[in-house]
Motif scaffolding. Structure first.
Motif, PDB file in Angstrom:
ATOM      1  N   PRO A 267     -36.155 -31.658 -38.621  1.00  0.00           N
ATOM      2  CA  PRO A 267     -35.794 -33.079 -38.512  1.00  0.00           C
ATOM      3  C   PRO A 267     -34.328 -33.324 -38.191  1.00  0.00           C
ATOM      4  N   ILE A 268     -33.416 -32.606 -38.862  1.00  0.00           N
ATOM      5  CA  ILE A 268     -31.999 -32.847 -38.630  1.00  0.00           C
ATOM      6  C   ILE A 268     -31.600 -32.468 -37.203  1.00  0.00           C
ATOM      7  N   GLU A 269     -32.223 -31.405 -36.667  1.00  0.00           N
ATOM      8  CA  GLU A 269     -31.942 -31.005 -35.285  1.00  0.00           C
ATOM      9  C   GLU A 269     -32.572 -31.985 -34.303  1.00  0.00           C
ATOM     10  N   GLU A 270     -33.716 -32.526 -34.660  1.00  0.00           N
ATOM     11  CA  GLU A 270     -34.355 -33.533 -33.802  1.00  0.00           C
ATOM     12  C   GLU A 270     -33.457 -34.752 -33.654  1.00  0.00           C
ATOM     13  N   LEU A 271     -32.864 -35.176 -34.753  1.00  0.00           N
ATOM     14  CA  LEU A 271     -31.965 -36.321 -34.708  1.00  0.00           C
ATOM     15  C   LEU A 271     -30.739 -36.033 -33.856  1.00  0.00           C
ATOM     16  N   LEU A 272     -30.138 -34.871 -34.069  1.00  0.00           N
ATOM     17  CA  LEU A 272     -28.944 -34.507 -33.300  1.00  0.00           C
ATOM     18  C   LEU A 272     -29.255 -34.352 -31.821  1.00  0.00           C
ATOM     19  N   ARG A 273     -30.437 -33.869 -31.519  1.00  0.00           N
ATOM     20  CA  ARG A 273     -30.813 -33.630 -30.124  1.00  0.00           C
ATOM     21  C   ARG A 273     -31.130 -34.921 -29.384  1.00  0.00           C
ATOM     22  N   ASP A 274     -31.816 -35.852 -30.046  1.00  0.00           N
ATOM     23  CA  ASP A 274     -32.400 -36.995 -29.333  1.00  0.00           C
ATOM     24  C   ASP A 274     -31.738 -38.336 -29.623  1.00  0.00           C
ATOM     25  N   ALA A 275     -30.796 -38.391 -30.543  1.00  0.00           N
ATOM     26  CA  ALA A 275     -30.159 -39.676 -30.852  1.00  0.00           C
ATOM     27  C   ALA A 275     -29.464 -40.238 -29.611  1.00  0.00           C
ATOM     28  N   PRO A 276     -29.685 -41.513 -29.289  1.00  0.00           N
ATOM     29  CA  PRO A 276     -29.044 -42.120 -28.112  1.00  0.00           C
ATOM     30  C   PRO A 276     -27.600 -42.537 -28.388  1.00  0.00           C
ATOM     31  N   SER A 277     -27.178 -42.414 -29.622  1.00  0.00           N
ATOM     32  CA  SER A 277     -25.842 -42.850 -30.036  1.00  0.00           C
ATOM     33  C   SER A 277     -25.094 -41.671 -30.653  1.00  0.00           C
ATOM     34  N   ASP A 278     -23.845 -41.898 -31.021  1.00  0.00           N
ATOM     35  CA  ASP A 278     -23.144 -40.916 -31.835  1.00  0.00           C
ATOM     36  C   ASP A 278     -23.881 -40.790 -33.170  1.00  0.00           C
ATOM     37  N   LEU A 279     -23.782 -39.611 -33.769  1.00  0.00           N
ATOM     38  CA  LEU A 279     -24.459 -39.400 -35.044  1.00  0.00           C
ATOM     39  C   LEU A 279     -23.527 -38.653 -35.984  1.00  0.00           C
ATOM     40  N   ALA A 280     -23.378 -39.169 -37.199  1.00  0.00           N
ATOM     41  CA  ALA A 280     -22.489 -38.553 -38.186  1.00  0.00           C
ATOM     42  C   ALA A 280     -23.273 -38.226 -39.445  1.00  0.00           C
TER      43      ALA A 280
END
Length: 286
Positions: A267-280
């Motif tokens: 899940p955490i890699e999915e978010l980092l891979r596919d987020a359309p915005s910056d992610l912190a």
């Protein structure tokens, strides 16, 4: 624990272009502290000749000067690698806020798995903020933040204190609660059960809004809430990040996602891979 707002801000800087983008966030965060100071910490790893690194640091210093931030530079030796060098310098500085980045490109390794940033999130006795920049043009000044919140009160309070650094530029904050239901149960969820989960989520976010009003300078009319019932929480976050056109997703790093193992579908890699915005991703000291 020392408030994040008063914590010394340290930029773990690797000298890369990605690191330059992360530096903008670090400068912005430092500008929101009472001391307006930032320490740039670089561990010598032979990746840069002295002149090239000095030029890059000079550019960051110019950014800091524009924001009236006092930049200090520390070049530390490796101690059994870069991570050891960082930890040796940080030592007992448990009140620090350490800003770092994830990999610029993921591939099979993922963006976070096996990185120094992951170890800082997992092992650091300080608050760590690991950022993936997707929109360099923001210059580290997000105006619209989506903040998914879990039920961990300590993590929530760390996130709220981090928001205070960004409050002056913040036009909108979307608080999100995903009520996660096991897949098999979700498929057979009744309307009554779904409504109950929705109400639980809204009750939770009402409490979060109360904490926000008491602990931040964010105007109440800038705060909005969204609750989703789902069997796939990363997917719901990605959908809302795109639908709401946010600049930054700010969320606590789930402990189970910090195991050092590369997993493309994690899940955490999915978010980092596919987020359309910056992610912190942040994690406070345990």
């Amino acid at each position: 624990m020392t408030s994040v707002n008063c914590a010394p801000v340290v930029l773990a800087y690797d000298g890369s272009v990605n690191g330059d983008w992360i530096a903008r966030y670090a400068v912005h965060i430092a500008a929101g502290t009472p001391t307006k100071s930032l320490t740039l910490l670089h561990v010598e790893d032979l990746s840069f000749v002295a002149g090239a690194l000095a030029d890059k640091i000079d550019n960051i210093k110019m950014m800091a000067d524009v924001s009236s931030v006092d930049l200090g530079v520390q070049i530390a030796p490796m101690r059994e690698g870069v991570f050891g060098g960082l930890m040796a310098w940080l030592g007992g500085k448990t009140d620090s806020l350490v800003v770092c980045g994830v990999r610029a490109r993921g591939g099979r390794r993922g963006y976070l798995a096996g990185t120094i940033s992951e170890r800082l999130l997992r092992e650091g006795p300080f608050t760590t903020l690991a950022i993936r920049v997707m929109q360099p043009g923001l210059l580290g000044h997000p105006q619209h933040i989506l903040m998914p919140v879990s039920g961990r009160e300590h993590g929530l309070r760390v996130g709220i204190r981090l928001l205070n650094h960004l409050a002056p530029d913040l036009h909108r904050l979307d608080l999100m609660r995903v009520m996660t239901v096991p897949r098999q149960r979700f498929r057979h969820l009744s309307t009554l059960e779904a409504e109950r989960f929705q109400q639980e989520g809204h009750d939770f976010l009402d409490n979060v809004e109360t904490i926000l009003r008491e602990n931040t300078l964010i105007e109440p009319d800038r705060v909005h809430t969204v609750v989703r019932v789902s069997d796939d929480w990363p997917k719901e976050i990605l959908i809302q990040a795109g639908r709401r056109n946010c600049d930054l997703v700010l969320m606590e790093a789930p402990r189970r996602g910090l195991d050092g193992k590369s997993d493309y579908g994690k899940p955490i890699e999915e978010l980092l891979r596919d987020a359309p915005s910056d992610l912190a991703l942040y994690r406070g000291p345990t």
